[in-house]
Design a protein around this motif. Structure first.
Motif, PDB file in Angstrom:
ATOM      1  N   TYR A  93      41.515  44.336  49.210  1.00 40.94           N
ATOM      2  CA  TYR A  93      41.176  42.938  49.451  1.00 40.94           C
ATOM      3  C   TYR A  93      39.733  42.597  49.064  1.00 40.94           C
ATOM      4  O   TYR A  93      39.374  41.436  48.970  1.00 40.94           O
ATOM      5  N   GLU A  94      38.915  43.616  48.849  1.00 41.26           N
ATOM      6  CA  GLU A  94      37.534  43.383  48.411  1.00 41.26           C
ATOM      7  C   GLU A  94      37.557  43.014  46.936  1.00 41.26           C
ATOM      8  O   GLU A  94      38.360  43.548  46.168  1.00 41.26           O
ATOM      9  N   PRO A  95      36.663  42.120  46.520  1.00 39.43           N
ATOM     10  CA  PRO A  95      36.640  41.743  45.099  1.00 39.43           C
ATOM     11  C   PRO A  95      36.334  42.961  44.218  1.00 39.43           C
ATOM     12  O   PRO A  95      35.579  43.843  44.599  1.00 39.43           O
ATOM     13  N   SER A  96      36.954  42.981  43.043  1.00 39.58           N
ATOM     14  CA  SER A  96      36.678  44.084  42.121  1.00 39.58           C
ATOM     15  C   SER A  96      35.252  43.967  41.609  1.00 39.58           C
ATOM     16  O   SER A  96      34.667  42.887  41.587  1.00 39.58           O
ATOM     17  N   GLU A  97      34.705  45.105  41.203  1.00 36.70           N
ATOM     18  CA  GLU A  97      33.343  45.155  40.682  1.00 36.70           C
ATOM     19  C   GLU A  97      33.384  45.826  39.310  1.00 36.70           C
ATOM     20  O   GLU A  97      34.270  46.646  39.044  1.00 36.70           O
ATOM     21  N   PRO A  98      32.432  45.514  38.452  1.00 38.23           N
ATOM     22  CA  PRO A  98      32.431  46.096  37.103  1.00 38.23           C
ATOM     23  C   PRO A  98      32.407  47.625  37.096  1.00 38.23           C
ATOM     24  O   PRO A  98      32.983  48.248  36.207  1.00 38.23           O
ATOM     25  N   ASP A  99      31.768  48.248  38.107  1.00 36.34           N
ATOM     26  CA  ASP A  99      31.684  49.711  38.109  1.00 36.34           C
ATOM     27  C   ASP A  99      32.869  50.383  38.807  1.00 36.34           C
ATOM     28  O   ASP A  99      32.856  51.586  39.027  1.00 36.34           O
ATOM     29  N   ASP A 100      33.930  49.616  39.113  1.00 39.46           N
ATOM     30  CA  ASP A 100      35.131  50.203  39.715  1.00 39.46           C
ATOM     31  C   ASP A 100      35.841  51.139  38.744  1.00 39.46           C
ATOM     32  O   ASP A 100      36.522  52.063  39.164  1.00 39.46           O
ATOM     33  N   GLY A 101      35.722  50.893  37.477  1.00 39.21           N
ATOM     34  CA  GLY A 101      36.472  51.689  36.512  1.00 39.21           C
ATOM     35  C   GLY A 101      37.951  51.378  36.631  1.00 39.21           C
ATOM     36  O   GLY A 101      38.344  50.226  36.802  1.00 39.21           O
ATOM     37  N   VAL A 102      38.779  52.404  36.600  1.00 44.12           N
ATOM     38  CA  VAL A 102      40.223  52.227  36.744  1.00 44.12           C
ATOM     39  C   VAL A 102      40.539  52.052  38.227  1.00 44.12           C
ATOM     40  O   VAL A 102      40.179  52.893  39.047  1.00 44.12           O
ATOM     41  N   ARG A 103      41.199  50.943  38.543  1.00 42.81           N
ATOM     42  CA  ARG A 103      41.579  50.676  39.934  1.00 42.81           C
ATOM     43  C   ARG A 103      43.013  51.143  40.154  1.00 42.81           C
ATOM     44  O   ARG A 103      43.928  50.715  39.466  1.00 42.81           O
ATOM     45  N   VAL A 104      43.174  52.031  41.127  1.00 46.19           N
ATOM     46  CA  VAL A 104      44.468  52.652  41.399  1.00 46.19           C
ATOM     47  C   VAL A 104      44.911  52.294  42.811  1.00 46.19           C
ATOM     48  O   VAL A 104      44.246  52.661  43.787  1.00 46.19           O
ATOM     49  N   LEU A 105      46.016  51.576  42.912  1.00 43.09           N
ATOM     50  CA  LEU A 105      46.579  51.248  44.223  1.00 43.09           C
ATOM     51  C   LEU A 105      47.308  52.480  44.737  1.00 43.09           C
ATOM     52  O   LEU A 105      48.179  53.025  44.063  1.00 43.09           O
ATOM     53  N   VAL A 106      46.938  52.933  45.939  1.00 45.48           N
ATOM     54  CA  VAL A 106      47.526  54.157  46.483  1.00 45.48           C
ATOM     55  C   VAL A 106      48.382  53.873  47.725  1.00 45.48           C
ATOM     56  O   VAL A 106      48.570  54.741  48.564  1.00 45.48           O
ATOM     57  N   ASP A 107      48.898  52.662  47.834  1.00 46.30           N
ATOM     58  CA  ASP A 107      49.803  52.277  48.918  1.00 46.30           C
ATOM     59  C   ASP A 107      51.224  52.186  48.381  1.00 46.30           C
ATOM     60  O   ASP A 107      51.433  51.795  47.236  1.00 46.30           O
TER      61      ASP A 107
END
Length: 123
Positions: free
Chosen positions: A9-23
């Protein structure tokens, strides 16, 4: 090698890289566009039975070690192990952020995954 754990729910950030949902379940009230999820490896998520058991505990903090033990046993399943290896390859290429709807990321399956990814350990 950078692995972070954040709430989806937190806004994405440029340094997140690859965002992986683990739910296992898609987060309530969140559109796919707003989530900015790149990968969703359901084989890495805790089983429905384990998830329900953990959430039913009166003091989840007191049962975290048992949850972790059971979850690591589930990750030893061949399909989960294959998904974990694929995630390790992503981590080797750049930053990865594990995102989850959990309210306590530091006592969740996302934290277990992050530790396994950064330590190189096997479940």
């Amino acid at each position: 090698m950078t692995v972070r754990v954040r709430r989806v729910y937190e806004p994405s950030e440029p340094d997140d890289g690859v965002r992986v949902l683990v739910d296992r379940l898609w987060p309530r009230g969140l559109s796919k566009d707003a989530a900015h999820v790149d990968e969703w490896p359901k084989a890495l998520t805790p089983s429905t039975e384990l998830r329900r058991w953990y959430h039913a505990q009166e003091d989840p903090g007191g049962t975290y070690d048992e949850f972790r033990r059971r979850y690591e046993a589930e990750l030893a399943d061949p399909q989960a192990a294959e998904a974990l290896d694929a995630l390790r390859q992503l981590v080797g290429k750049g930053p990865v952020t594990l995102v989850s709807a959990t309210k306590s990321p530091d006592q969740s399956h996302a934290c277990v995954l992050a530790e396994l990814l950064t330590s190189g350990g096997k479940p």
